[in-house]
Design an enzyme around this catalytic site. Structure first.
Site, PDB file in Angstrom:
ATOM      1  N   GLN A  77       0.821  -1.208   0.000  1.00 45.37           N
ATOM      2  CA  GLN A  77       0.000   0.000   0.000  1.00 45.37           C
ATOM      3  C   GLN A  77       0.861   1.267   0.000  1.00 45.37           C
ATOM      4  O   GLN A  77       0.531   2.268   0.627  1.00 45.37           O
ATOM      5  CB  GLN A  77      -0.949  -0.011   1.188  1.00 45.37           C
ATOM      6  CG  GLN A  77      -2.152  -0.906   1.011  1.00 45.37           C
ATOM      7  CD  GLN A  77      -3.008  -0.501  -0.182  1.00 45.37           C
ATOM      8  OE1 GLN A  77      -3.139   0.679  -0.496  1.00 45.37           O
ATOM      9  NE2 GLN A  77      -3.597  -1.473  -0.860  1.00 45.37           N
ATOM     10  N   SER A  78       1.957   1.226  -0.730  1.00 45.76           N
ATOM     11  CA  SER A  78       2.876   2.361  -0.795  1.00 45.76           C
ATOM     12  C   SER A  78       2.249   3.577  -1.467  1.00 45.76           C
ATOM     13  O   SER A  78       1.707   3.485  -2.570  1.00 45.76           O
ATOM     14  CB  SER A  78       4.131   1.945  -1.572  1.00 45.76           C
ATOM     15  OG  SER A  78       4.889   3.061  -1.945  1.00 45.76           O
ATOM     16  N   ASN A  79       2.338   4.724  -0.793  1.00 45.10           N
ATOM     17  CA  ASN A  79       1.952   5.993  -1.415  1.00 45.10           C
ATOM     18  C   ASN A  79       2.980   6.409  -2.458  1.00 45.10           C
ATOM     19  O   ASN A  79       2.647   7.017  -3.471  1.00 45.10           O
ATOM     20  CB  ASN A  79       1.835   7.086  -0.356  1.00 45.10           C
ATOM     21  CG  ASN A  79       0.794   6.773   0.687  1.00 45.10           C
ATOM     22  OD1 ASN A  79      -0.379   6.617   0.381  1.00 45.10           O
ATOM     23  ND2 ASN A  79       1.215   6.670   1.942  1.00 45.10           N
TER      24      ASN A  79
END
Length: 338
Positions: A77-79
């Site tokens: 879930q990396s921005n």
């Protein structure tokens, strides 16, 4: 200090807005004035965020080198990877993203919604990898770059958080300069700046930028890595390098780096009850969304500091909202009842 000697490719709307958090301030007793600088809405590229500001100083190098593929890495879930995918689409470049299993959170849709969903929609080549969390250089990322070369492409490497790139701290030196201009319009200076820290270059850039007017120690980092020794060392190293780049005129010391550590636990990516309370409180009082990985933890830290009286009465505190709300979708079970 000389930031203007570095090329910048505009990816943001301009200065991100500063807004008062009046209801949250009043709820916490009204003795401290809270404000937010909204990096979470700083760009039209897939919700923007702090990495978009950083990428403005990396992209000129990619274009000058004739690179055709942006290669980056982060958790599922990396921005960061979502923002890199957006920039690649915007520039007409290819994008390869390594998404490692950085978070010990089990949900059937965790790798199908939120940031990673958006990256896929934007055409990125998304590669899931089982490796766990670490803030350093990763073999999986190096392999992805080699794959691009073997296919005849020219990759441009963008490390996690942009932090290991030599220019990773420049964007948030610019943040500090931007705040100084906004303070002139507001008619006051902020006494403290609160920011989430994991890979380090956001806080490092702020430390350098605010050192120019003697406020480096007023930048309060809230650790969300649960590996505070590594994070603090990386902030210091990046800040020292960035200070040399922009010709700050003085050395950055360990005393310049303030990192508050109790709010990161139980581990990276997993919220505690205080994190969840902060997310709900800020959302219900201000309509401002924070996430369980980063901003929920820094919001929790700021709220607790106010409650404990750690900010002197009358202080004006600026919360750097770095983005991250798209990840809320991956934690929907935690908020099934609100």
């Amino acid at each position: 200090m000389n930031l203007n000697r570095f090329k910048r490719y505009p990816l943001t709307f301009g200065p991100s807005p500063i807004t008062p958090l009046k209801r949250l301030s009043e709820h916490l007793g009204g003795k401290v004035e809270l404000y937010a600088k909204r990096e979470d809405c700083n760009s039209g590229l897939a919700f923007g965020g702090n990495k978009t500001r950083k990428l403005e100083y990396l992209i000129p190098e990619a274009l000058e080198q004739g690179c055709d593929t942006l290669v980056s890495i982060g958790g599922i879930q990396s921005n960061q990877t979502r923002q890199v995918a957006a920039v690649a689409a915007h520039l007409g470049m290819k994008c390869v993203l390594v998404q490692e299993n950085w978070v010990n959170y089990s949900d059937a849709v965790y790798d199908r919604v939120g940031n990673i969903e958006m990256s896929r929609i934007m055409g990125a080549d998304v590669r899931l990898d089982a490796a766990g969390f670490d803030i350093g250089i990763r073999p999986s990322w190096e392999k992805a770059m080699n794959d691009v070369v073997e296919r005849g492409g020219k990759p441009f490497p963008i490390p996690a958080g942009c932090s290991e790139h030599p220019y990773g701290g420049l964007g948030f030196v610019g943040f500090a300069e931007e705040v100084r201009e906004q303070e002139k319009q507001l008619g006051f200076k902020f006494d403290y700046i609160v920011v989430c820290s994991v890979t380090g270059s956001t806080q490092a850039g702020m430390v350098v930028g605010f050192a120019a007017d003697g406020r480096s120690k007023n930048v309060i980092g809230i650790d969300a890595s649960a590996k505070p020794e590594k994070t603090k060392a990386q902030i210091l190293r990046i800040a020292r390098h960035t200070a040399e780049l922009v010709e700050l005129g003085r050395e950055i010391t360990e005393d310049d780096v303030v990192l508050d550590t109790p709010f990161a636990y139980p581990e990276y990516g997993l919220p505690n009850e205080g994190t969840l309370e902060a997310i709900r409180l800020c959302g219900s009082l201000e309509g401002v969304l924070t996430d369980p990985v980063y901003e929920g933890k820094s919001m929790h830290g700021m709220i607790e500091m106010v409650r404990r009286g750690e900010f002197p009465e009358g202080s004006k505190v600026l919360y750097a909202h770095l983005g991250g709300a798209p990840a809320l979708n991956a934690y929907s079970f935690l908020f099934r009842n609100g």
